[in-house]
Enzyme design. Structure first.
Site, PDB file in Angstrom:
ATOM      1  N   TYR A  20       0.826  -1.206   0.000  1.00 46.99           N
ATOM      2  CA  TYR A  20       0.000   0.000   0.000  1.00 46.99           C
ATOM      3  C   TYR A  20       0.865   1.264   0.000  1.00 46.99           C
ATOM      4  CZ  TYR A  20      -2.985  -3.751   1.689  1.00 46.99           C
ATOM      5  OH  TYR A  20      -3.623  -4.961   1.841  1.00 46.99           O
ATOM      6  N   TYR A 147     -14.046  -6.623   3.836  1.00 47.64           N
ATOM      7  CA  TYR A 147     -12.714  -6.804   3.254  1.00 47.64           C
ATOM      8  C   TYR A 147     -12.320  -8.263   3.409  1.00 47.64           C
ATOM      9  CZ  TYR A 147      -7.686  -6.696   2.586  1.00 47.64           C
ATOM     10  OH  TYR A 147      -6.413  -6.975   2.135  1.00 47.64           O
ATOM     11  N   ASP A 248     -15.288 -15.538   7.425  1.00 47.34           N
ATOM     12  CA  ASP A 248     -13.890 -15.124   7.266  1.00 47.34           C
ATOM     13  C   ASP A 248     -13.395 -14.611   8.619  1.00 47.34           C
ATOM     14  OD1 ASP A 248     -11.490 -13.889   6.788  1.00 47.34           O
ATOM     15  OD2 ASP A 248     -12.194 -12.652   5.120  1.00 47.34           O
ATOM     16  N   LYS A 277      -3.589 -15.396   9.832  1.00 46.83           N
ATOM     17  CA  LYS A 277      -2.947 -14.384  10.656  1.00 46.83           C
ATOM     18  C   LYS A 277      -2.370 -14.946  11.956  1.00 46.83           C
ATOM     19  CE  LYS A 277      -5.128 -10.150   8.911  1.00 46.83           C
ATOM     20  NZ  LYS A 277      -3.933  -9.515   8.347  1.00 46.83           N
TER      21      LYS A 277
END
Length: 426
Positions: A20, A147, A248, A277
């Site tokens: 990003y 997201y 998710d 994660k």
């Protein structure tokens, strides 16, 4: 003791493309040489209290003795072996643990590389499931402000208008987006909040392979915390219309919200669960997709005769060994007291930040603290200001948020909240 060579920041800025970040006007990068506990040590010796858990993953902090020992022990045996036609104990042990601790009914595990890949796998499972049943379905229903990752299928179920992926609109498959929940986690439930989702599912269910959403916490799409009853209604509607539900939990799984899995706030089980994660405690990349055996068996009874996906590093023994040690730490249940203490402290300290003129709202849940501003931040200036305060906090857009390691002490957490107050009070 031999001095370590200086980190070549000039080369980094000229040749390394950070996430990003523009290559034309790159954001400054801070050189880290060590990470221990909740501290990141910069090249000049400055220590920063980490408020991000390295994008939500380092839940036990850095250089944890048990996780490091597990990595070293496994490294002496084998770092990797292909998973096609071969199996090994670290993967078996990990899958046993995942089946045991995830919501009921989830009993078949597909190991993947990263969070985005886990979402790709989950979407492919849903598509292949309906294809095998002889009624192919090509649409997914999801939520605005959601997201799910940066790969193509994951982007296609990420909000196309309110996310960083809006420039890809027109190149991605068009799916169905329901209004995001408006009832906050701590609000009184309003039954009208589910109306748009219910209507879209009612009118399109024959074409929908699955619903995919982030349970309770919408992460990078806006750090929104929504009411558990919304998730409960989604499960009921998916059951009513015979549509699969994909949860998710890549960002929130393994205790971040105060429950081991966020679905537990609504006391529901999804048909397919994605985790990643924190699965390895932030040591290396690994994700998993856990589903029901009847779904897996249906997929494999179709034309292909198997599930058409096989990452090179699937079931990596080194990552599985560390993940096993990470889950053993979680099994000791210290995380429950740690996360509860973090939540209580955030509830006491964030309202003070809400009094600042720049702040629109503060909210919190578990080990998540969010400060929403009226205006987007100046990333260069605010990042430097936080470093000057001795903390590592990485805002985006109008959001300043913290997701500290569970091992953070009360005084260290106060340093994070005080730094936010000082920086936003300028």
């Amino acid at each position: 003791m031999q001095k370590q060579p200086d980190i070549d920041l000039a080369f980094d800025q000229q040749h390394i493309w950070h996430p990003y970040t523009s290559t034309v006007a790159p954001l400054p990068c801070y050189p880290v040489t060590e990470a221990n506990g909740v501290y990141l040590t910069l090249e000049n010796g400055t220590q920063l209290i980490d408020g991000m858990s390295s994008w939500w993953s380092a839940i036990h902090g850095y250089n944890n003795p048990q996780l490091t020992a597990a990595a070293k022990t496994q490294l002496d045996k084998m770092s990797h072996v292909m998973f096609g036609g071969i199996t090994h104990q670290p993967a078996i042990d990990l899958c046993k643990k995942l089946v045991a601790i995830t919501p009921s009914g989830l009993d078949t595990v597909f190991l993947a590389d990263s969070g985005s890949v886990a979402v790709e796998v989950a979407l492919k499972i849903a598509l292949q499931y309906w294809h095998a049943k002889g009624e192919p379905r090509a649409k997914f229903l999801t939520l605005s402000h959601g997201y799910h990752g940066d790969t193509f299928a994951a982007m296609s179920v990420t909000d196309p208008d309110n996310s960083m992926h809006s420039i890809y609109k027109g190149f991605l498959p068009q799916h169905i987006f329901a209004d995001s929940p408006q009832c906050g986690f701590w609000d009184q439930w309003d039954e009208n909040d589910i109306d748009d989702f219910s209507n879209k599912l009612a009118h399109n269910h024959q074409h929908i392979a699955a619903v995919i959403l982030e349970p309770i916490v919408q992460g990078a799409g806006g750090m929104r915390l929504y009411h558990p009853t919304y998730l409960r209604r989604v499960r009921e509607l998916c059951d009513h219309y015979g549509v699969l539900l994909i949860a998710d939990e890549i960002a929130v799984g393994f205790g971040r919200t105060g429950k081991l899995f966020a679905c537990e706030h609504a006391e529901i089980s999804p048909d397919i669960l994605c985790v990643g994660k924190a699965l390895t405690g932030g040591y290396m990349t690994l994700s998993a997709v856990i589903t029901q055996k009847n779904i897996a068996d249906t997929v494999c009874s179709g034309e292909a005769g198997c599930f058409m996906h096989g990452p090179t590093f699937m079931g990596n023994p080194l990552a599985c060994a560390v993940a096993n040690a990470n889950l053993e730490l979680l099994e000791q249940n210290k995380w429950q007291q740690q996360v509860a203490a973090i939540e209580n402290q955030l509830a006491n300290e964030l309202p003070h930040i809400a009094t600042l003129e720049k702040v629109k709202q503060v909210r919190w849940l578990g080990a998540i603290g969010i400060i929403e501003l009226h205006q987007p931040v100046d990333m260069v200036a605010i990042q430097q200001a936080f470093v000057n305060e001795g903390v590592w906090i990485r805002p985006f857009g109008r959001l300043v948020y913290i997701m500290p390691p569970y091992i953070i002490t009360a005084s260290q957490l106060s340093s994070l909240t005080q730094a936010i107050y000082q920086v936003l009070n300028i």
